[in-house]
Scaffold this motif. Structure first.
Motif, PDB file in Angstrom:
ATOM      1  N   VAL A  84       0.837  -1.202   0.000  1.00  0.00           N
ATOM      2  CA  VAL A  84       0.000   0.000   0.000  1.00  0.00           C
ATOM      3  C   VAL A  84       0.869   1.248   0.000  1.00  0.00           C
ATOM      4  CG1 VAL A  84      -1.678   1.315   1.352  1.00  0.00           C
ATOM      5  CG2 VAL A  84      -1.954  -1.160   1.080  1.00  0.00           C
ATOM      6  N   ASN A  85       1.991   1.205   0.729  1.00  0.00           N
ATOM      7  CA  ASN A  85       2.884   2.367   0.746  1.00  0.00           C
ATOM      8  C   ASN A  85       3.401   2.700  -0.646  1.00  0.00           C
ATOM      9  OD1 ASN A  85       2.888   3.082   3.518  1.00  0.00           O
ATOM     10  ND2 ASN A  85       4.231   1.358   3.972  1.00  0.00           N
ATOM     11  N   GLY A  86       3.723   1.680  -1.418  1.00  0.00           N
ATOM     12  CA  GLY A  86       4.179   1.916  -2.787  1.00  0.00           C
ATOM     13  C   GLY A  86       3.139   2.656  -3.601  1.00  0.00           C
ATOM     14  N   VAL A  87       1.888   2.240  -3.454  1.00  0.00           N
ATOM     15  CA  VAL A  87       0.788   2.929  -4.155  1.00  0.00           C
ATOM     16  C   VAL A  87       0.685   4.373  -3.694  1.00  0.00           C
ATOM     17  CG1 VAL A  87      -1.703   3.003  -4.492  1.00  0.00           C
ATOM     18  CG2 VAL A  87      -0.524   0.796  -4.485  1.00  0.00           C
ATOM     19  N   THR A  88       0.665   4.563  -2.381  1.00  0.00           N
ATOM     20  CA  THR A  88       0.443   5.896  -1.814  1.00  0.00           C
ATOM     21  C   THR A  88       1.504   6.889  -2.259  1.00  0.00           C
ATOM     22  OG1 THR A  88      -0.631   4.944   0.132  1.00  0.00           O
ATOM     23  CG2 THR A  88       0.237   7.187   0.335  1.00  0.00           C
ATOM     24  N   TYR A  89       2.765   6.504  -2.138  1.00  0.00           N
ATOM     25  CA  TYR A  89       3.837   7.455  -2.429  1.00  0.00           C
ATOM     26  C   TYR A  89       4.056   7.632  -3.927  1.00  0.00           C
ATOM     27  CZ  TYR A  89       4.729   7.588   2.527  1.00  0.00           C
ATOM     28  OH  TYR A  89       4.580   7.768   3.880  1.00  0.00           O
ATOM     29  N   PHE A  90       3.763   6.610  -4.717  1.00  0.00           N
ATOM     30  CA  PHE A  90       3.836   6.800  -6.160  1.00  0.00           C
ATOM     31  C   PHE A  90       2.702   7.710  -6.636  1.00  0.00           C
ATOM     32  CE2 PHE A  90       2.768   5.730 -10.541  1.00  0.00           C
ATOM     33  CZ  PHE A  90       3.995   5.911 -11.156  1.00  0.00           C
ATOM     34  N   ALA A  91       1.503   7.481  -6.120  1.00  0.00           N
ATOM     35  CA  ALA A  91       0.356   8.292  -6.532  1.00  0.00           C
ATOM     36  C   ALA A  91       0.562   9.761  -6.187  1.00  0.00           C
ATOM     37  CB  ALA A  91      -0.913   7.763  -5.875  1.00  0.00           C
ATOM     38  N   ASP A  92       1.289  10.031  -5.099  1.00  0.00           N
ATOM     39  CA  ASP A  92       1.581  11.417  -4.731  1.00  0.00           C
ATOM     40  C   ASP A  92       2.521  12.088  -5.727  1.00  0.00           C
ATOM     41  OD1 ASP A  92       0.004  11.311  -2.493  1.00  0.00           O
ATOM     42  OD2 ASP A  92       1.658  10.953  -1.091  1.00  0.00           O
ATOM     43  N   GLN A  93       3.316  11.288  -6.447  1.00  0.00           N
ATOM     44  CA  GLN A  93       4.319  11.844  -7.352  1.00  0.00           C
ATOM     45  C   GLN A  93       3.860  11.903  -8.805  1.00  0.00           C
ATOM     46  OE1 GLN A  93       8.333  10.304  -7.010  1.00  0.00           O
ATOM     47  NE2 GLN A  93       7.974   9.612  -4.917  1.00  0.00           N
ATOM     48  N   SER A  94       2.911  11.073  -9.167  1.00  0.00           N
ATOM     49  CA  SER A  94       2.518  10.973 -10.570  1.00  0.00           C
ATOM     50  C   SER A  94       1.015  11.149 -10.725  1.00  0.00           C
ATOM     51  CB  SER A  94       2.932   9.603 -11.131  1.00  0.00           C
ATOM     52  OG  SER A  94       2.441   9.442 -12.448  1.00  0.00           O
ATOM     53  N   THR A 153      -8.471   3.058  -5.399  1.00  0.00           N
ATOM     54  CA  THR A 153      -8.865   4.311  -4.752  1.00  0.00           C
ATOM     55  C   THR A 153      -8.047   5.479  -5.290  1.00  0.00           C
ATOM     56  OG1 THR A 153      -9.535   3.168  -2.726  1.00  0.00           O
ATOM     57  CG2 THR A 153      -9.020   5.508  -2.534  1.00  0.00           C
ATOM     58  N   ALA A 154      -6.777   5.213  -5.614  1.00  0.00           N
ATOM     59  CA  ALA A 154      -5.906   6.262  -6.154  1.00  0.00           C
ATOM     60  C   ALA A 154      -6.181   6.544  -7.627  1.00  0.00           C
ATOM     61  CB  ALA A 154      -4.440   5.860  -5.981  1.00  0.00           C
ATOM     62  N   GLY A 155      -7.042   5.746  -8.252  1.00  0.00           N
ATOM     63  CA  GLY A 155      -7.433   6.006  -9.632  1.00  0.00           C
ATOM     64  C   GLY A 155      -6.829   5.096 -10.675  1.00  0.00           C
ATOM     65  N   PHE A 156      -6.106   4.061 -10.246  1.00  0.00           N
ATOM     66  CA  PHE A 156      -5.510   3.127 -11.196  1.00  0.00           C
ATOM     67  C   PHE A 156      -6.486   2.001 -11.534  1.00  0.00           C
ATOM     68  CE2 PHE A 156      -1.878   4.895  -8.868  1.00  0.00           C
ATOM     69  CZ  PHE A 156      -1.046   5.274  -9.910  1.00  0.00           C
ATOM     70  N   LYS A 157      -6.387   1.508 -12.748  1.00  0.00           N
ATOM     71  CA  LYS A 157      -7.034   0.254 -13.092  1.00  0.00           C
ATOM     72  C   LYS A 157      -6.117  -0.851 -12.588  1.00  0.00           C
ATOM     73  CE  LYS A 157      -8.690  -2.585 -16.919  1.00  0.00           C
ATOM     74  NZ  LYS A 157      -8.799  -2.720 -18.399  1.00  0.00           N
ATOM     75  N   ALA A 158      -6.586  -1.615 -11.595  1.00  0.00           N
ATOM     76  CA  ALA A 158      -5.678  -2.517 -10.888  1.00  0.00           C
ATOM     77  C   ALA A 158      -6.282  -3.900 -10.720  1.00  0.00           C
ATOM     78  CB  ALA A 158      -5.337  -1.942  -9.512  1.00  0.00           C
ATOM     79  N   ASP A 159      -5.435  -4.909 -10.812  1.00  0.00           N
ATOM     80  CA  ASP A 159      -5.814  -6.291 -10.550  1.00  0.00           C
ATOM     81  C   ASP A 159      -4.928  -6.846  -9.448  1.00  0.00           C
ATOM     82  OD1 ASP A 159      -7.886  -6.624 -12.500  1.00  0.00           O
ATOM     83  OD2 ASP A 159      -6.343  -6.684 -14.044  1.00  0.00           O
ATOM     84  N   SER A 160      -5.440  -7.863  -8.752  1.00  0.00           N
ATOM     85  CA  SER A 160      -4.732  -8.450  -7.625  1.00  0.00           C
ATOM     86  C   SER A 160      -4.229  -9.848  -7.950  1.00  0.00           C
ATOM     87  CB  SER A 160      -5.661  -8.528  -6.410  1.00  0.00           C
ATOM     88  OG  SER A 160      -5.077  -9.275  -5.372  1.00  0.00           O
ATOM     89  N   ALA A 161      -3.024 -10.154  -7.444  1.00  0.00           N
ATOM     90  CA  ALA A 161      -2.471 -11.505  -7.571  1.00  0.00           C
ATOM     91  C   ALA A 161      -2.930 -12.402  -6.427  1.00  0.00           C
ATOM     92  CB  ALA A 161      -0.944 -11.446  -7.589  1.00  0.00           C
TER      93      ALA A 161
END
Length: 232
Positions: free
Chosen positions: A60-70, A90-98
């Protein structure tokens, strides 16, 4: 006999999110002591390569801090598990889970991505248990890693250490957290402590401690909550 205390050593917001999910899933409100053992700080990453075909998120941290930058949300994301997928969506990406581990994420990449279709970018913290980008490169893919946060160990408070002398349950969600915890409690009496691990990789750094360790039936937040509820 008193019920165990849940000692949450994850970063505070993630710890609170986990307990909120626990309460929603089980209808129970446990006794919780929050004692984050890792401090998270952002790192500015280099721009993405052109024609990036997938972003990979293992936290989740990877998502949060990347979304803040891009601001770019056009690149689809593949995520290690449901909580990370939910954060990405939630950050707006089209995402799938493994639905699992780093290996499950690798397997999902191999099913979805084509080596000739462009680079794959693994977004992570500075310390990782498994560099997915390196493994993909070894398997013929174009892959790069982007570090968007760093983790610094925080000493456990005396109040947190005091909980270890009574029945205590500690959820461990990653090898990094496990290592940080093990380093600080190596000389403590943990005979009343049960550590619930999300995977064997998360359990391994704890093997030398004199605490009981249990691995959840699946590497998911839901499985961790189910296992934790059975221990209370």
């Amino acid at each position: 006999m008193s019920k165990p205390t849940i000692l949450m050593i994850r970063p505070l917001q993630q710890a609170k999110d986990f307990i909120a999910a626990f309460c929603d899933q089980t209808g129970r409100e446990p006794t919780v002591h929050y004692a984050p053992i890792l401090d998270i700080s952002p790192r500015i990453c280099a721009p993405l390569p052109k024609n990036t075909q997938y972003l990979l998120f293992s936290s989740v941290n990877g998502v949060t801090y990347f979304a803040d930058q891009s601001e770019d949300r056009t690149i689809p994301a593949l995520c290690v598990g449901d909580a990370t997928q939910a954060a990405a969506q939630t950050a707006g990406f089209k995402a799938d889970s493994a639905d699992g581990t780093a290996q499950d994420l690798l397997n999902l990449v191999k099913r979805r991505a084509t080596p000739s279709d462009g680079p794959i970018v693994y977004v992570s913290g500075a310390t990782v248990a498994h560099d997915i980008a390196e493994t993909l490169v070894a398997n013929g893919y174009q892959a790069e890693r982007r570090v968007v946060y760093a983790q610094t160990t925080i000493p456990l408070s005396q109040a947190a250490l005091d909980t270890l002398s009574a029945p205590t349950l500690i959820p461990i969600m990653s090898p990094n957290t496990a290592r940080a915890f093990a380093d600080q409690v190596a000389h403590c009496d943990l005979t009343q402590v049960t550590i619930l691990c999300i995977s064997e990789n998360a359990r391994r750094p704890l093997a030398h401690l004199n605490a009981k360790t249990i691995i959840a039936n699946a590497p998911t937040r839901s499985a961790m909550i189910t296992a934790l509820s059975h221990l209370l």
